[in-house]
Design a protein around this motif. Structure first.
Motif, PDB file in Angstrom:
ATOM      1  N   PRO A  25     -16.477-118.105 -86.499  1.00 58.50           N
ATOM      2  CA  PRO A  25     -16.356-118.621 -87.860  1.00 58.50           C
ATOM      3  C   PRO A  25     -15.017-119.309 -88.116  1.00 58.50           C
ATOM      4  CG  PRO A  25     -16.027-116.259 -87.843  1.00 58.50           C
ATOM      5  CD  PRO A  25     -16.441-116.623 -86.452  1.00 58.50           C
ATOM      6  N   THR A  26     -15.030-120.243 -89.049  1.00 63.00           N
ATOM      7  CA  THR A  26     -13.837-120.954 -89.491  1.00 63.00           C
ATOM      8  C   THR A  26     -13.441-120.462 -90.878  1.00 63.00           C
ATOM      9  OG1 THR A  26     -14.317-122.954 -88.213  1.00 63.00           O
ATOM     10  CG2 THR A  26     -12.930-123.219 -90.152  1.00 63.00           C
ATOM     11  N   LEU A  27     -12.152-120.281 -91.077  1.00 64.53           N
ATOM     12  CA  LEU A  27     -11.609-119.982 -92.398  1.00 64.53           C
ATOM     13  C   LEU A  27     -10.875-121.220 -92.885  1.00 64.53           C
ATOM     14  CD1 LEU A  27     -11.085-117.670 -94.533  1.00 64.53           C
ATOM     15  CD2 LEU A  27      -8.812-117.483 -93.475  1.00 64.53           C
ATOM     16  N   THR A  28     -11.228-121.691 -94.083  1.00 64.12           N
ATOM     17  CA  THR A  28     -10.573-122.852 -94.671  1.00 64.12           C
ATOM     18  C   THR A  28      -9.771-122.406 -95.879  1.00 64.12           C
ATOM     19  OG1 THR A  28     -12.401-124.247 -93.940  1.00 64.12           O
ATOM     20  CG2 THR A  28     -10.911-125.171 -95.573  1.00 64.12           C
ATOM     21  N   VAL A  29      -8.495-122.738 -95.866  1.00 59.23           N
ATOM     22  CA  VAL A  29      -7.553-122.264 -96.870  1.00 59.23           C
ATOM     23  C   VAL A  29      -6.987-123.453 -97.635  1.00 59.23           C
ATOM     24  CG1 VAL A  29      -5.436-120.945 -97.257  1.00 59.23           C
ATOM     25  CG2 VAL A  29      -6.952-120.326 -95.363  1.00 59.23           C
ATOM     26  N   GLY A  30      -6.926-123.351 -98.950  1.00 55.95           N
ATOM     27  CA  GLY A  30      -6.288-124.368 -99.773  1.00 55.95           C
ATOM     28  C   GLY A  30      -4.979-123.842-100.324  1.00 55.95           C
ATOM     29  N   ILE A  31      -3.870-124.489 -99.949  1.00 59.72           N
ATOM     30  CA  ILE A  31      -2.562-124.031-100.411  1.00 59.72           C
ATOM     31  C   ILE A  31      -1.983-125.032-101.404  1.00 59.72           C
ATOM     32  CG2 ILE A  31      -2.094-122.667 -98.351  1.00 59.72           C
ATOM     33  CD1 ILE A  31      -0.286-124.922 -97.348  1.00 59.72           C
ATOM     34  N   GLY A  32      -1.153-124.534-102.302  1.00 54.07           N
ATOM     35  CA  GLY A  32      -0.679-125.350-103.404  1.00 54.07           C
ATOM     36  C   GLY A  32       0.654-126.025-103.182  1.00 54.07           C
ATOM     37  N   ALA A  33       1.232-125.900-101.993  1.00 53.93           N
ATOM     38  CA  ALA A  33       2.512-126.545-101.711  1.00 53.93           C
ATOM     39  C   ALA A  33       2.451-127.198-100.339  1.00 53.93           C
ATOM     40  CB  ALA A  33       3.650-125.527-101.759  1.00 53.93           C
ATOM     41  N   VAL A 235     -13.371-124.742 -99.657  1.00 47.34           N
ATOM     42  CA  VAL A 235     -12.362-123.845 -99.087  1.00 47.34           C
ATOM     43  C   VAL A 235     -12.771-122.415 -99.414  1.00 47.34           C
ATOM     44  CG1 VAL A 235     -10.530-125.575 -99.312  1.00 47.34           C
ATOM     45  CG2 VAL A 235     -10.831-123.865-101.102  1.00 47.34           C
ATOM     46  N   ASP A 236     -12.242-121.480 -98.646  1.00 45.10           N
ATOM     47  CA  ASP A 236     -12.588-120.071 -98.814  1.00 45.10           C
ATOM     48  C   ASP A 236     -11.555-119.291 -99.621  1.00 45.10           C
ATOM     49  OD1 ASP A 236     -14.917-120.227 -97.055  1.00 45.10           O
ATOM     50  OD2 ASP A 236     -13.450-120.491 -95.447  1.00 45.10           O
ATOM     51  N   VAL A 237     -10.314-119.761 -99.587  1.00 42.23           N
ATOM     52  CA  VAL A 237      -9.207-119.064-100.232  1.00 42.23           C
ATOM     53  C   VAL A 237      -8.283-120.108-100.841  1.00 42.23           C
ATOM     54  CG1 VAL A 237      -7.245-117.500 -99.904  1.00 42.23           C
ATOM     55  CG2 VAL A 237      -9.290-117.225 -98.494  1.00 42.23           C
ATOM     56  N   ILE A 238      -7.733-119.821-102.032  1.00 41.83           N
ATOM     57  CA  ILE A 238      -6.655-120.642-102.576  1.00 41.83           C
ATOM     58  C   ILE A 238      -5.531-119.740-103.056  1.00 41.83           C
ATOM     59  CG2 ILE A 238      -8.159-122.561-103.262  1.00 41.83           C
ATOM     60  CD1 ILE A 238      -7.857-121.584-106.184  1.00 41.83           C
ATOM     61  N   ASP A 239      -4.317-120.250-102.973  1.00 42.77           N
ATOM     62  CA  ASP A 239      -3.182-119.549-103.558  1.00 42.77           C
ATOM     63  C   ASP A 239      -2.781-120.253-104.844  1.00 42.77           C
ATOM     64  OD1 ASP A 239      -1.858-121.849-102.721  1.00 42.77           O
ATOM     65  OD2 ASP A 239      -0.643-120.843-101.197  1.00 42.77           O
ATOM     66  N   GLN A 240      -1.741-119.751-105.498  1.00 41.95           N
ATOM     67  CA  GLN A 240      -1.235-120.328-106.741  1.00 41.95           C
ATOM     68  C   GLN A 240      -2.384-120.658-107.697  1.00 41.95           C
ATOM     69  OE1 GLN A 240       1.829-123.326-106.399  1.00 41.95           O
ATOM     70  NE2 GLN A 240       2.662-122.429-104.533  1.00 41.95           N
TER      71      GLN A 240
END
Length: 524
Positions: A25-33, A235-240
């Motif tokens: 599996p692939t994890l796709t992450v969205g980060i805010g910086a 995406v699977d996860v986002i921060d901020q």
């Protein structure tokens, strides 16, 4: 959906044969910086360090609640007051299969403080080391001039790199992947500045293989776009997580929220670098001032108490921040209970300005990033209104983070918003890096872009560094925290609350150091 069971296809022309992606599996992450580099020693910023933690390990590591634990070093001890010995793990290999040894650590200690053009590096954590002694392939000793009890903590900041891969390497060689060979849980595939980073699982990782075969990190600095990507399943996860959307997300069945109190302080830094002819400061007719009003502690105190921190925390940050008067939140080592958030008192602020010779105030420009911290530019707009009410007519200039740190480092601002994360869970880093007197030779003040200097405070912090008794050391640090607050070395605003949103079917361990790590995400 972004989690798939197919193997990622990576062409041989793009990557060496050993970097082919495993299936899973692939994890796709969205980060805010935006991550500015894959060089782990280039910029001591949390988002750079988070990405580096996927590829590189450290001798010691921090848990989600900031506890120090073994990393590549399985143990450490004091041989004498000035010699720390670290025992390394056997059987650890680099991503290309070569063995990890003490010689790689010695190479790292030599390289990390000397990266050209670094906007804020790691020299502060290595300044005590006079000599590195390689005893054998799995043992090394750090020799210091004086006792240095924080050595194990300091090592939690230094990513260990391979001598054979990084000798002579520039930052560009890490960005291209040529030198990006670590011992960490993921291997490097590609880095596209301002866009995304692709990693694949290290099947031979010494802690055991991770569940994600591939990790794709997307830099999505727009809050609305980042949230939309999560809700659309891109995406699977986002921060901020945008504070304005947090309430409805808590009721959203498709996502769950992970949160933790943050070790990051958001603060304002007044320029001390100019005694005369300050930049971005003028009288009400726009004429430049001859002397810098921000060098007057009465002016700084006025600016500080003109700010309603409770309003910032509850209205602007919508409950995702806590008013602060110092670096660390309550309950953390060296937090000083006698230094509360400054009380909001605009009338007293006006009196202080009059005492300082500015009964009518002056004009000021406040610079801020607009894509680095949650609600960064909104916070500055609110502060500007509060300052304008006491006679400091304030204009806000917001800009992308990509351009911001370099300009701050060149002292181009009169006042700017910035953040500092005390990942070691003590105030040493802030007292030495942010308000410690700037000195390249002594490796101090690495992030002191506003050039504050207080020799008495510096001397106290230096004594604390060599004090081995924990209670005495904490008392000294608390005194230094009070000194910085009394002199308004910076203007603290609030400590953040770190918030992530995770799609249904996943669970995430929230971290106090705000790092967004694929290793913290698991199928639920």
């Amino acid at each position: 959906m972004s989690i798939t069971r197919r193997a990622a296809l990576i062409t041989a022309a793009a990557t060496p044969a050993w970097a082919q992606a495993p299936s899973g599996p692939t994890l796709t992450v969205g980060i805010g910086a935006p991550v500015t580099s894959m060089d782990p020693h280039f910029f001591n910023a949390s988002f750079n360090s988070a990405i580096a933690s996927h590829v590189f390990d450290r001798l010691t590591e921090r848990t989600a609640d900031a506890r120090l634990v073994p990393g590549l070093a399985e143990s450490w001890r004091l041989v004498s007051d000035t010699i720390w010995e670290f025992k390394l793990r056997a059987g650890v290999t680099w991503h290309d299969g070569r063995p990890f040894t003490a010689d790689d650590v010695a190479f790292t200690i030599e390289r990390a403080p000397n990266v050209p053009n670094a906007p804020g590096g790691f020299a502060i954590y290595l300044r005590a080391i006079q000599r590195v002694e390689v005893v054998d392939p799995l043992t090394l000793r750090f020799h210091t001039e004086r006792p240095h009890p924080s050595m194990p903590s300091d090592m939690s900041f230094i990513a260990i790199i391979a001598r054979h891969a990084a000798t002579g390497a520039a930052t560009e060689d890490f960005n291209s992947g040529k030198a990006t060979i670590g011992t960490g849980p993921y291997r490097f595939i590609s880095f596209r500045a301002g866009d995304r980073i692709e990693l694949v699982r290290n099947e031979a990782y010494w802690r055991g293989a991770q569940p994600w075969a591939r990790v794709s990190t997307r830099m999505i600095t727009n809050d609305s776009a980042r949230l939309a990507a999560l809700l659309a399943g891109d995406v699977d996860v986002i921060d901020q997580v945008p504070s304005a959307d947090l309430g409805r997300l808590r009721r959203e069945a498709r996502v769950s929220i992970a949160e933790a109190p943050s070790l990051r302080l958001i603060f304002l830094a007044p320029d001390f670098s100019r005694l005369e002819n300050p930049v971005f400061v003028a009288d009400h007719d726009g004429r430049p001032l001859a002397t810098n009003p921000l060098r007057d502690v009465r002016v700084r105190r006025a600016l500080s108490i003109a700010i309603d921190r409770e309003a910032l925390a509850t209205r602007v940050m919508e409950g995702t921040a806590r008013p602060a008067g110092q670096w660390l939140p309550p309950g953390i080592f060296s937090h000083n209970p006698a230094v509360p958030p400054p009380a909001h008192d605009p009338e007293a602020a006006r009196r202080l300005l009059a005492e300082a010779g500015f009964p009518q105030g002056f004009r000021l420009t406040l610079h801020t990033p607009n894509d680095r911290y949650p609600n960064d530019s909104r916070t500055c707009q609110a502060v500007a209104q509060m300052w304008t009410r006491i006679g400091i007519r304030t204009e806000v200039v917001a800009m992308p983070w990509a351009a911001f740190p370099a300009r701050a480092a060149r002292q181009e601002f009169a006042m700017h918003l910035i953040g500092w994360g005390s990942s070691a869970a003590d105030s040493f880093g802030a007292l030495m890096s942010v308000v410690g007197s700037f000195s390249r030779e002594r490796r101090l003040g690495t992030f002191n872009h506003h050039r504050y200097s207080n020799p008495a405070m510096d001397a106290l912090v230096e004594r604390a560094l060599t004090t081995t008794d924990d209670a005495t050391r904490e008392a000294m640090l608390r005194d230094a925290v009070r000194m910085a607050a009394d002199d308004v070395a910076v203007i603290p605003l609030y400590n953040l609350v770190n918030v992530w949103a995770v799609r249904s079917g996943l669970r995430m361990e929230a971290r106090m150091d705000e790092r967004t790590l694929a290793m913290a995400v698991r199928p639920s």
